[in-house]
Motif scaffolding. Structure first.
Motif, PDB file in Angstrom:
ATOM      1  N   ALA A  63      21.139  14.039   9.632  1.00 27.81           N
ATOM      2  CA  ALA A  63      21.277  12.673  10.152  1.00 27.81           C
ATOM      3  C   ALA A  63      19.947  12.148  10.656  1.00 27.81           C
ATOM      4  O   ALA A  63      19.626  10.966  10.465  1.00 27.81           O
ATOM      5  N   ASP A  64      19.148  13.001  11.285  1.00 27.07           N
ATOM      6  CA  ASP A  64      17.835  12.586  11.777  1.00 27.07           C
ATOM      7  C   ASP A  64      16.908  12.248  10.616  1.00 27.07           C
ATOM      8  O   ASP A  64      16.173  11.256  10.660  1.00 27.07           O
ATOM      9  N   ALA A  65      16.935  13.059   9.556  1.00 29.76           N
ATOM     10  CA  ALA A  65      16.083  12.810   8.395  1.00 29.76           C
ATOM     11  C   ALA A  65      16.464  11.512   7.698  1.00 29.76           C
ATOM     12  O   ALA A  65      15.604  10.819   7.156  1.00 29.76           O
ATOM     13  N   GLU A  66      17.732  11.151   7.714  1.00 32.52           N
ATOM     14  CA  GLU A  66      18.194   9.926   7.060  1.00 32.52           C
ATOM     15  C   GLU A  66      18.102   8.716   7.978  1.00 32.52           C
ATOM     16  O   GLU A  66      18.420   7.602   7.567  1.00 32.52           O
ATOM     17  N   GLY A  67      17.675   8.930   9.220  1.00 35.16           N
ATOM     18  CA  GLY A  67      17.549   7.827  10.170  1.00 35.16           C
ATOM     19  C   GLY A  67      18.882   7.364  10.730  1.00 35.16           C
ATOM     20  O   GLY A  67      18.988   6.267  11.270  1.00 35.16           O
ATOM     21  N   ASP A  68      19.905   8.177  10.599  1.00 31.15           N
ATOM     22  CA  ASP A  68      21.232   7.812  11.086  1.00 31.15           C
ATOM     23  C   ASP A  68      21.488   8.275  12.509  1.00 31.15           C
ATOM     24  O   ASP A  68      22.558   8.028  13.046  1.00 31.15           O
ATOM     25  N   LEU A  69      20.525   8.941  13.093  1.00 31.43           N
ATOM     26  CA  LEU A  69      20.716   9.493  14.423  1.00 31.43           C
ATOM     27  C   LEU A  69      20.191   8.518  15.460  1.00 31.43           C
ATOM     28  O   LEU A  69      19.016   8.162  15.456  1.00 31.43           O
TER      29      LEU A  69
END
Length: 110
Positions: A63-69
């Motif tokens: 989620a952090d890598a996809e910017g969803d965090l």
């Protein structure tokens, strides 16, 4: 041969999610999830061997890598409770004598 093949992990995860989402007791899990003790035992085993921690760490990283965090922290003081000793509760020991509010020789009120 005792036991058998394990139920599909996805079905067990669905059962665990259902249990915590609905708040149903373990024994009342719907039959489609299989034997409730099997689901409960797998949850405990995965918690003990660190499987859940690995899964959540991987999900957070993805989620952090996809910017969803997006971290948001909120504290509601209405649910925070102090321990009874921190709230001014009476300490152990003799109770103080109660004080009278009216002298004993006061006239009676009619």
């Amino acid at each position: 041969m005792r036991g058998g093949r394990w139920r599909d992990h996805r079905q067990v995860i669905d059962a665990i999610a259902f249990k915590y989402r609905t708040g149903t007791p373990w024994m009342d899990l719907p039959e489609r999830f299989g034997w409730w003790k099997g689901v409960h035992n797998r949850l405990r085993m995965w918690a003990a061997d660190g499987t859940w921690e690995k899964v959540f760490t991987a999900l957070l990283a993805q989620a952090d890598a996809e910017g969803d965090l997006d971290w948001a922290v909120a504290v509601d003081s209405t649910i925070v409770r102090a321990h009874q000793h921190a709230a001014g509760a009476r300490q152990k020991g003799p109770r103080p004598a109660s004080r009278t509010t009216m002298p004993l020789d006061a006239p009676a009120v009619d």
